[in-house]
Scaffold this motif. Structure first.
Motif, short mmCIF file in Angstrom:
data_model
loop_
_atom_site.label_atom_id
_atom_site.label_comp_id
_atom_site.label_asym_id
_atom_site.label_seq_id
_atom_site.Cartn_x
_atom_site.Cartn_y
_atom_site.Cartn_z
N TYR A 24 42.74 3.29 55.24
CA TYR A 24 42.12 2.64 54.09
C TYR A 24 40.63 2.46 54.32
CZ TYR A 24 40.08 -1.15 51.46
OH TYR A 24 39.21 -1.88 50.73
N TYR A 25 40.29 1.86 55.46
CA TYR A 25 38.91 1.43 55.71
C TYR A 25 37.93 2.59 55.79
CZ TYR A 25 35.21 -1.57 57.54
OH TYR A 25 34.05 -2.27 57.71
N HIS A 26 38.39 3.75 56.29
CA HIS A 26 37.51 4.92 56.41
C HIS A 26 37.89 6.03 55.43
CE1 HIS A 26 35.71 3.15 59.91
NE2 HIS A 26 36.85 3.12 60.56
N GLY A 27 38.89 5.77 54.60
CA GLY A 27 39.37 6.80 53.68
C GLY A 27 38.65 6.79 52.35
N ILE A 28 39.19 7.53 51.39
CA ILE A 28 38.52 7.69 50.11
C ILE A 28 38.67 6.47 49.20
CG2 ILE A 28 38.87 10.18 50.22
CD1 ILE A 28 40.98 9.86 48.00
N PHE A 29 39.57 5.54 49.58
CA PHE A 29 39.78 4.35 48.75
C PHE A 29 39.07 3.13 49.31
CE2 PHE A 29 43.65 6.98 48.27
CZ PHE A 29 43.56 7.26 46.90
N LYS A 30 38.17 3.34 50.26
CA LYS A 30 37.52 2.21 50.92
C LYS A 30 36.70 1.35 49.98
CE LYS A 30 33.68 5.17 52.42
NZ LYS A 30 32.98 5.73 53.61
N LEU A 276 39.60 13.67 59.28
CA LEU A 276 40.03 14.70 58.32
C LEU A 276 41.54 14.69 58.15
CD1 LEU A 276 37.78 17.71 59.44
CD2 LEU A 276 37.38 16.08 57.58
N PHE A 277 42.27 14.20 59.15
CA PHE A 277 43.73 14.17 59.09
C PHE A 277 44.24 13.29 57.95
CE2 PHE A 277 43.78 15.00 63.92
CZ PHE A 277 43.66 16.36 63.71
N TYR A 278 43.43 12.31 57.54
CA TYR A 278 43.88 11.48 56.41
C TYR A 278 42.98 11.62 55.19
CZ TYR A 278 40.65 8.13 58.72
OH TYR A 278 39.58 7.51 59.33
N ILE A 279 41.71 11.96 55.37
CA ILE A 279 40.83 12.09 54.21
C ILE A 279 41.23 13.28 53.33
CG2 ILE A 279 38.48 12.67 53.48
CD1 ILE A 279 37.44 10.95 55.75
N ILE A 280 41.52 14.42 53.95
CA ILE A 280 41.91 15.61 53.18
C ILE A 280 43.20 15.38 52.39
CG2 ILE A 280 42.71 18.01 53.36
CD1 ILE A 280 40.67 18.40 55.60
N PRO A 281 44.29 14.89 53.02
CA PRO A 281 45.50 14.64 52.21
C PRO A 281 45.32 13.51 51.20
CG PRO A 281 45.83 13.93 54.50
CD PRO A 281 44.56 14.72 54.46
N GLU A 282 44.48 12.53 51.51
CA GLU A 282 44.22 11.47 50.52
C GLU A 282 43.56 12.06 49.28
OE1 GLU A 282 43.61 7.48 53.34
OE2 GLU A 282 41.90 8.39 52.34
N GLU A 283 42.60 12.95 49.48
CA GLU A 283 41.92 13.58 48.35
C GLU A 283 42.89 14.44 47.55
OE1 GLU A 283 38.79 15.67 50.32
OE2 GLU A 283 37.36 13.99 50.17
N HIS A 288 46.28 15.43 42.73
CA HIS A 288 47.45 16.17 42.26
C HIS A 288 48.69 15.32 42.01
CE1 HIS A 288 44.92 19.27 44.18
NE2 HIS A 288 45.40 20.07 43.26
N THR A 289 48.61 14.03 42.25
CA THR A 289 49.76 13.17 41.98
C THR A 289 49.29 11.92 41.27
OG1 THR A 289 49.65 11.81 44.01
CG2 THR A 289 50.77 13.96 44.18
N SER A 290 50.25 11.15 40.78
CA SER A 290 49.94 9.87 40.13
C SER A 290 50.37 8.70 41.02
CB SER A 290 50.66 9.79 38.78
OG SER A 290 52.07 9.94 38.96
N VAL A 295 50.41 3.77 48.21
CA VAL A 295 51.45 4.72 48.64
C VAL A 295 50.80 5.93 49.31
CG1 VAL A 295 53.34 6.21 47.88
CG2 VAL A 295 53.02 3.95 46.83
N ILE A 296 49.70 6.40 48.74
CA ILE A 296 48.98 7.53 49.31
C ILE A 296 48.51 7.20 50.72
CG2 ILE A 296 46.89 8.94 49.13
CD1 ILE A 296 47.18 8.84 46.10
N ILE A 297 47.94 6.02 50.90
CA ILE A 297 47.47 5.61 52.22
C ILE A 297 48.62 5.54 53.22
CG2 ILE A 297 46.47 3.68 53.53
CD1 ILE A 297 44.73 3.09 51.09
N LEU A 298 49.75 5.02 52.77
CA LEU A 298 50.92 4.92 53.65
C LEU A 298 51.39 6.31 54.07
CD1 LEU A 298 52.95 3.04 55.00
CD2 LEU A 298 54.37 3.21 52.93
#
Length: 326
Positions: A24-30, A276-283, A288-290, A295-298
Motif C-alpha cells: 500500500y505505502y509504496h504502491g499505486i494506491f499510496k 515492481l513485484f507489486y506495482i506492475i500487478p497493481e497497475e 483490467h478489473t473492478s 483486494v488488489i493490494i492483498l
C-alpha cells in the motif's frame, strides 16, 4: 532456548503484514487516504515491534558467523540490485542496519538484563518503568523526549526502540512470567481500543475545524513507539509463545520458510527491482478489473511474498550446493 515453531510461524505472518503494508505505502494506491487504508497501516503497525521482540524472547547470542549470515544476505541482494538497477548501494534498509547494530550490542544488553533479573521484582519493575516512561514521553504529542527519534516524526525507527523491545521481552522470557489468556487478549483488545479512541479524537478535531478526516489521520498518534502499538506486539508474541501450537508437519514447512523472512524484506523493499513485484500487478489489476483497491493490494501482497520467498529459496539452494562442492 529451543525455537518454538508457533513463533516461527508468527515471524512468517509478520513479514507478510510488512509486505502488505509496503504494497500500500509504496504502491499505486499510496495517495488513497480513506478509511480502508488503515487495514494495511495502523491496524497492523505492531508487526515491526513484534518482529524485533521475537529476538528478545529467544535472546541474541552474538557470533561472527550469525552476524555474517545476515550481512551476507545484505551484500548478496545489494549486488543483485546493482545487476538489475545499475547503482551499487550496500543497504539493508533502515530495519536491517538497526537490527545488525542490535546484534552487535546484544552481549552488553544480555549482561545488563541477566544482572537485572536477579534483583527483587519491585526493583525490576522500577527500572523497566523508567525505561518505558522515557519511551512514552518520546511518543506523546510534543515529543517531550527526543532520544527515541530525534526528528520527532515517526518515532520508533531507531536503535533505542529496538533496545526497549529486546529489554522488555527478554525480561519476560528469563523470568518466565505467566500471563493468562484473558490478560493477553485484554491487552491486545485494549491496544486496539486505544487506536479507535485516538482515531475518534482526531475525527472530532477535524470536525471542529470543518475539514474532512483522511485515512492517513489514523496514523497521527500511531507509530512504533506508541504504547498501545508495542503493547499489542508484546501481548501477541507472548500469547503465541505460551498458548499456540501447530502440527509437526506444518511446523516443518514453517521452519523451512522462516530463514528467508529477512530476505523477503530485503528483496521487496531495498532492491532496485523489488517494488515492481507489486506495482506492475497493481497497475494491471486496477486497469483490467473492478476489484476494490484493498483486494488488489492483498492479492499483490501474496504474490510479492511468494516471489520473494521463491527467490531466496533458490539463493539458499545455490549456497548449499556451493558448500557441498568445496
Amino acid at each position: 532456548m529451543k525455537r518454538n515453531a508457533a513463533i516461527e510461524l508468527l515471524r512468517c505472518v509478520l513479514m507478510f503484514l510488512i509486505v502488505a503494508d509496503h504494497c500500500y505505502y509504496h504502491g499505486i494506491f499510496k495517495e488513497s487516504q480513506v478509511a480502508w487504508t488503515a487495514l494495511f497501516t495502523t491496524f497492523v503497525l505492531w508487526h515491526v515491534d513484534c518482529f524485533v521482540a521475537i529476538s528478545g524472547w529467544f535472546g541474541i547470542k552474538f557470533s561472527l558467523k550469525k552476524f555474517w549470515r545476515i550481512y551476507a544476505q545484505v551484500l548478496f541482494y545489494s549486488l543483485l540490485s546493482f545487476v538489475f538497477g545499475g547503482k551499487f548501494d550496500i543497504t539493508g534498509g533502515w530495519f536491517g542496519g538497526t537490527y545488525l547494530f542490535l546484534m552487535m550490542i546484544a552481549p552488553l544488553l544480555n549482561l545488563m538484563i541477566e544482572k537485572l533479573v536477579t534483583l527483587p521484582r519491585k526493583d525490576i519493575l522500577f527500572y523497566w518503568g523508567l525505561f518505558s516512561g522515557g519511551i512514552v514521553l518520546s511518543w506523546v504529542p510534543g515529543h517531550l523526549f527526543t532520544a527515541v527519534d530525534p526528528r520527532g516524526i515517526d518515532g520508533g525507527s531507531s536503535i533505542m526502540m529496538f533496545i526497549f523491545l529486546y529489554f522488555t521481552v527478554r525480561i519476560i522470557s528469563l523470568l518466565d512470567l505467566s500471563f493468562s489468556r484473558k490478560v493477553l487478549v485484554s491487552a491486545i483488545g485494549g491496544g486496539y481500543l486505544s487506536i479507535f479512541i485516538l482515531a475518534a479524537f482526531q475525527y472530532v478535531k477535524c470536525y471542529l475545524r470543518g475539514i474532512s478526516m483522511p485515512g492517513s489521520s489514523f496514523l497521527v498518534y500511531h507509530c512504533y513507539s506508541a504504547p498501545h502499538i508495542w503493547i499489542i506486539a508484546i501481548a501477541v508474541l507472548v500469547y503465541v509463545a505460551k498458548y499456540v501450537t501447530i502440527s509437526e508437519r506444518f511446523a516443518n514447512i514453517v521452519r523451512f520458510c522462516s530463514p528467508s523472512m529477512f530476505a523477503i524484506y530485503l528483496i521487496h523493499d531495498t532492491t532496485s527491482f523489488g517494488k515492481l513485484f507489486y506495482i506492475i500487478p497493481e497497475e494491471w489489476l486496477s486497469l483490467h478489473t473492478s476489484l476494490h483497491p484493498a483486494v488488489i493490494i492483498l492479492i499483490c501482497s501474496v504474490l510479492t511474498y511468494c516471489i520473494c520467498l521463491a527467490i531466496d529459496i533458490i539463493r539458499r539452494g545455490l549456497f548449499y550446493l556451493a558448500r557441498l562442492n568445496r
